[in-house]
Design an enzyme around this catalytic site. Structure first.
Site, PDB file in Angstrom:
ATOM      1  N   ASP A   1     -10.523   8.499  12.824  1.00  0.00           N
ATOM      2  CA  ASP A   1     -10.501   8.274  11.070  1.00  0.00           C
ATOM      3  C   ASP A   1     -11.269   6.806  11.690  1.00  0.00           C
ATOM      4  OD1 ASP A   1     -10.764   9.002   8.272  1.00  0.00           O
ATOM      5  OD2 ASP A   1      -8.333   8.337   8.135  1.00  0.00           O
TER       6      ASP A   1
ATOM      7  N   LYS B   1       5.919  -0.003   7.861  1.00  0.00           N
ATOM      8  CA  LYS B   1       5.251   1.144   7.606  1.00  0.00           C
ATOM      9  C   LYS B   1       6.591   2.321   7.910  1.00  0.00           C
ATOM     10  CE  LYS B   1       1.485   4.452   8.042  1.00  0.00           C
ATOM     11  NZ  LYS B   1       0.038   5.392   8.871  1.00  0.00           N
TER      12      LYS B   1
ATOM     13  N   TYR C   1       1.998   9.740   2.433  1.00  0.00           N
ATOM     14  CA  TYR C   1       3.472  10.502   3.148  1.00  0.00           C
ATOM     15  C   TYR C   1       4.080   9.343   3.153  1.00  0.00           C
ATOM     16  CZ  TYR C   1       0.506  15.470   3.342  1.00  0.00           C
ATOM     17  OH  TYR C   1       0.325  16.335   2.757  1.00  0.00           O
ATOM     18  N   ALA C   2       3.244   8.496   2.853  1.00  0.00           N
ATOM     19  CA  ALA C   2       4.026   7.109   3.954  1.00  0.00           C
ATOM     20  C   ALA C   2       3.591   5.406   2.621  1.00  0.00           C
ATOM     21  CB  ALA C   2       3.208   6.369   5.140  1.00  0.00           C
ATOM     22  N   VAL C   3       4.276   4.306   2.909  1.00  0.00           N
ATOM     23  CA  VAL C   3       4.384   3.065   1.622  1.00  0.00           C
ATOM     24  C   VAL C   3       4.660   2.135   2.960  1.00  0.00           C
ATOM     25  CG1 VAL C   3       5.716   1.892   0.274  1.00  0.00           C
ATOM     26  CG2 VAL C   3       5.803   4.591   0.048  1.00  0.00           C
ATOM     27  N   VAL C   4       3.849   1.368   2.786  1.00  0.00           N
ATOM     28  CA  VAL C   4       3.478  -0.050   3.613  1.00  0.00           C
ATOM     29  C   VAL C   4       4.053  -1.058   2.939  1.00  0.00           C
ATOM     30  CG1 VAL C   4       1.911  -1.625   5.283  1.00  0.00           C
ATOM     31  CG2 VAL C   4       1.710   1.107   4.794  1.00  0.00           C
TER      32      VAL C   4
ATOM     33  N   GLY D   1       0.874  -1.231   0.486  1.00  0.00           N
ATOM     34  CA  GLY D   1       0.114  -0.104   0.064  1.00  0.00           C
ATOM     35  C   GLY D   1       0.898   1.226  -0.394  1.00  0.00           C
TER      36      GLY D   1
END
Length: 350
Positions: A141, A48, A30-33, A26
């Site tokens: 969220d 993450k 701002y981030a890649v998993v 994913g």
């Protein structure tokens, strides 16, 4: 100081070397998993990776909040933060890996789930949320794809990037939180002071989505979101929601009468509707709390929550394909009342 820094750097290097990233699963702004492995235990984990360098002031506040929040929370229904380490210009959060999420189950119409399944998912969601709120943390969220599901059926609340501590009277918070379809009306009207009610509203929308197998209040813009909400639940008045007209972004809307929820949730029992409606009360001061919801008759009446091991679970069929499926013999063992409810909830005959 030098000794402390040296020890911290050594620990960081040891942690870094104990994990390897296997493949990307994913990616956000701002981030890649990544799906990863802890080398020492062979345990599958989620890593993450947050790129620090792209923020002019250093580390993104959402990353700081997520780390701080998950270090404070330890609960079976909250995702576990296992480790944190730096590498080059990246902050890496090592999280327990869970195979799927509630959104995947809702969208997969090949899966039939029952009233007992919904009850257990809601029970786990509210237990995790109650733990957050008792520790004065708002998630901000709550939505189906932030409710992760493990191979054992356990549900865990995840993604605390928007989380914030609350409880100080008069403290100003941003209203620009929560994915729109699950955003409480006070946020849509620009409220800067709010509490646990924003998470409860979102959870009510998730509850409704589980019953309908479709999003309950899908608005296209913030104004359309309010319009959609009022068409379904009626336009609130000052008498129903004292102080509504004083909210920063309040605007007057066309009057819509409240639609009886029984017309939409045709398969829902009276206690189900009662709990749902108590989560979707306009006035946040009258909205039910997570703790009160857990004590609601809904969770004690029949059908009982489905045993954890019998909940719909994912089956990994190949490294690139994950699907969700109920064991073939599960529906055959259900009693007649549960079968009847399951058919209507899915809008199809089993």
């Amino acid at each position: 100081m030098t000794s402390f820094r040296s020890h911290a750097e050594k620990h960081n290097e040891e942690v870094y070397r104990d994990y390897k990233k296997d493949r990307k699963v994913g990616e956000g702004a701002y981030a890649v998993v990544y799906l990863g492995t802890q080398i020492s235990t062979k345990k599958t984990v989620a890593i993450k990776k947050i790129k620090i360098g792209q923020f002019k002031d250093g580390l993104d506040m959402s990353a700081i909040r997520e780390v701080k929040t998950l270090q404070e929370l330890r609960h079976p229904n909250v995702v576990e933060l296992m480790e944190v380490f730096f590498h080059k210009t990246n902050l890496n959060l090592v999280l327990e890996y869970l195979e799927s999420d509630l959104e995947m189950i809702i969208k997969d119409k090949s899966i039939v789930f029952t009233a007992g399944d919904v009850k257990h998912w809601m029970l786990m969601t509210l237990r995790g949320l109650d733990h957050c709120h008792r520790n004065w943390i708002l998630h901000r969220d709550m939505k189906p794809n932030n409710l992760l599901l493990g191979r054992d059926g356990q549900l865990k609340i995840a993604d605390f990037g928007l989380a914030r501590d609350f409880g100080d009277r008069g403290r100003q918070l941003t209203a620009q939180v929560v994915t729109r379809w699950y955003r409480a009306p006070e946020l849509l009207f620009g409220a800067r002071e709010y509490g646990y009610g924003v998470d409860i509203w979102s959870t009510g929308c998730i509850f409704a989505e589980l019953l309908l197998r479709n999003p309950y209040l899908p608005g296209n813009t913030d104004m359309d979101q309010l319009e959609t909400m009022f068409r379904a639940l009626g336009t609130p008045s000052e008498a129903e929601w004292p102080g509504i007209s004083l909210l920063p972004s309040y605007v007057s809307f066309k009057f819509y009468p409240k639609t009886p929820q029984r017309l939409l949730f045709t398969a829902a029992a009276p206690d189900t509707l009662e709990l749902l409606e108590s989560m979707l009360i306009y006035d946040p001061n009258r909205r039910i709390s997570a703790r009160e919801a857990l004590l609601h008759p809904y969770f004690f009446n029949k059908p009982r929550p489905t045993p954890l091991e019998k909940l719909p679970r994912h089956i990994r069929e190949s490294p690139e394909e994950v699907r969700l499926k109920r064991k073939a013999d599960t529906l055959a063992t259900m009693d007649d009342d549960t079968k009847r409810v399951a058919r209507v909830l899915d809008f199809k005959a089993v």
